[in-house]
Motif scaffolding. Structure first.
Motif, PDB file in Angstrom:
ATOM      1  N   GLN A 146       0.833  -1.197   0.000  1.00  0.00           N
ATOM      2  CA  GLN A 146       0.000   0.000   0.000  1.00  0.00           C
ATOM      3  C   GLN A 146       0.870   1.251   0.000  1.00  0.00           C
ATOM      4  O   GLN A 146       2.009   1.232   0.462  1.00  0.00           O
ATOM      5  CB  GLN A 146      -0.935   0.034   1.199  1.00  0.00           C
ATOM      6  CG  GLN A 146      -0.247   0.284   2.524  1.00  0.00           C
ATOM      7  CD  GLN A 146      -1.223   0.378   3.681  1.00  0.00           C
ATOM      8  OE1 GLN A 146      -2.423   0.283   3.501  1.00  0.00           O
ATOM      9  NE2 GLN A 146      -0.696   0.564   4.878  1.00  0.00           N
ATOM     10  N   SER A 147       0.302   2.329  -0.535  1.00  0.00           N
ATOM     11  CA  SER A 147       0.957   3.632  -0.475  1.00  0.00           C
ATOM     12  C   SER A 147      -0.071   4.629   0.038  1.00  0.00           C
ATOM     13  O   SER A 147      -1.160   4.750  -0.521  1.00  0.00           O
ATOM     14  CB  SER A 147       1.449   4.066  -1.858  1.00  0.00           C
ATOM     15  OG  SER A 147       1.978   5.378  -1.783  1.00  0.00           O
ATOM     16  N   LYS A 148       0.294   5.325   1.094  1.00  0.00           N
ATOM     17  CA  LYS A 148      -0.592   6.359   1.641  1.00  0.00           C
ATOM     18  C   LYS A 148      -0.111   7.751   1.264  1.00  0.00           C
ATOM     19  O   LYS A 148      -0.646   8.739   1.735  1.00  0.00           O
ATOM     20  CB  LYS A 148      -0.694   6.199   3.157  1.00  0.00           C
ATOM     21  CG  LYS A 148      -1.399   4.906   3.533  1.00  0.00           C
ATOM     22  CD  LYS A 148      -1.687   4.816   5.002  1.00  0.00           C
ATOM     23  CE  LYS A 148      -2.513   3.562   5.253  1.00  0.00           C
ATOM     24  NZ  LYS A 148      -3.022   3.496   6.607  1.00  0.00           N
ATOM     25  N   ASP A 149       0.924   7.810   0.389  1.00  0.00           N
ATOM     26  CA  ASP A 149       1.437   9.111  -0.057  1.00  0.00           C
ATOM     27  C   ASP A 149       1.454   9.192  -1.593  1.00  0.00           C
ATOM     28  O   ASP A 149       2.395   9.678  -2.198  1.00  0.00           O
ATOM     29  CB  ASP A 149       2.815   9.403   0.538  1.00  0.00           C
ATOM     30  CG  ASP A 149       3.837   8.319   0.240  1.00  0.00           C
ATOM     31  OD1 ASP A 149       3.541   7.395  -0.560  1.00  0.00           O
ATOM     32  OD2 ASP A 149       4.937   8.391   0.802  1.00  0.00           O
ATOM     33  N   ASP A 150       0.393   8.672  -2.208  1.00  0.00           N
ATOM     34  CA  ASP A 150       0.203   8.759  -3.666  1.00  0.00           C
ATOM     35  C   ASP A 150       1.344   8.153  -4.467  1.00  0.00           C
ATOM     36  O   ASP A 150       1.760   8.688  -5.498  1.00  0.00           O
ATOM     37  CB  ASP A 150      -0.039  10.208  -4.100  1.00  0.00           C
ATOM     38  CG  ASP A 150      -1.394  10.724  -3.643  1.00  0.00           C
ATOM     39  OD1 ASP A 150      -2.296   9.899  -3.408  1.00  0.00           O
ATOM     40  OD2 ASP A 150      -1.556  11.951  -3.524  1.00  0.00           O
TER      41      ASP A 150
END
Length: 185
Positions: A146-150
């Motif tokens: 997952q990426s929570k910073d685009d």
């Protein structure tokens, strides 16, 4: 990449987004917001083409054409840093006018990540050890990040068990989020 601003009636000139000396392929494009794009692609390692004289298993391909032989000579002369194979991402924050440098992707899939309802990017793909789909541990090959910073950084979430009866060709997974919030891979 081609761009249309009139719903596909006409298209821009091509823009080269990624082009290396390797066999670049399997591009995926994720869009979100007003101007964000995340491109994923895969570069096949030169080792995949080292059987230049072994063409009987590839009757549709000739590695002895003038172009193929010129590429082989070029590969032999270039510094090894030019041969970074694997899965890559590039990000644009301005609708594709400019792009970030290529960055290693955590997994490989021609479809790229999906964007979840909460804004998280979910990337389900296969682990490609040393740029090859041959893996000693077939059951840990499909993983989720997952990426929570685009798309700037990726965090490991889980390993997805291979389906019963699956063979070594299970290497282009993808995930989507359904309307009820469940994720299907």
């Amino acid at each position: 990449m081609y761009v249309s601003t009139d719903e596909g009636k006409s298209w821009s000139c091509p823009q080269i987004v990624a082009d290396t000396y390797l066999d670049d392929r399997d591009a995926g494009l994720l869009t979100w917001g007003e101007s964000n794009l995340l491109l994923t692609s895969f570069s096949t390692p030169v080792d995949a083409f080292e059987d230049w004289e072994q063409e009987e298993h590839k009757p549709h391909v000739s590695c002895r054409t003038p172009l193929a032989m010129a590429m082989r000579q070029l590969w032999e002369e270039l510094p090894k840093e030019q041969f970074l194979s694997g899965s890559w991402t590039r990000i644009s924050r301005d609708n594709g006018k400019t792009w970030s440098q290529s960055r290693p992707a955590p997994v490989s899939s021609p479809h790229g990540p999906c964007r979840l309802a909460d804004g998280t990017l979910l990337f389900v793909g296969s682990i490609v050890p040393n740029g090859s789909y041959e893996s000693d541990d077939f059951n840990t090959r499909i993983q989720a990040f997952q990426s929570k910073d685009d798309g700037e950084t990726w965090e490991y979430l889980s390993t997805i068990p291979m389906p019963e009866g699956a063979d070594q060709q299970c290497h282009e997974p993808h995930a989507i989020q359904m309307a009820n919030g469940d994720v299907i891979a």
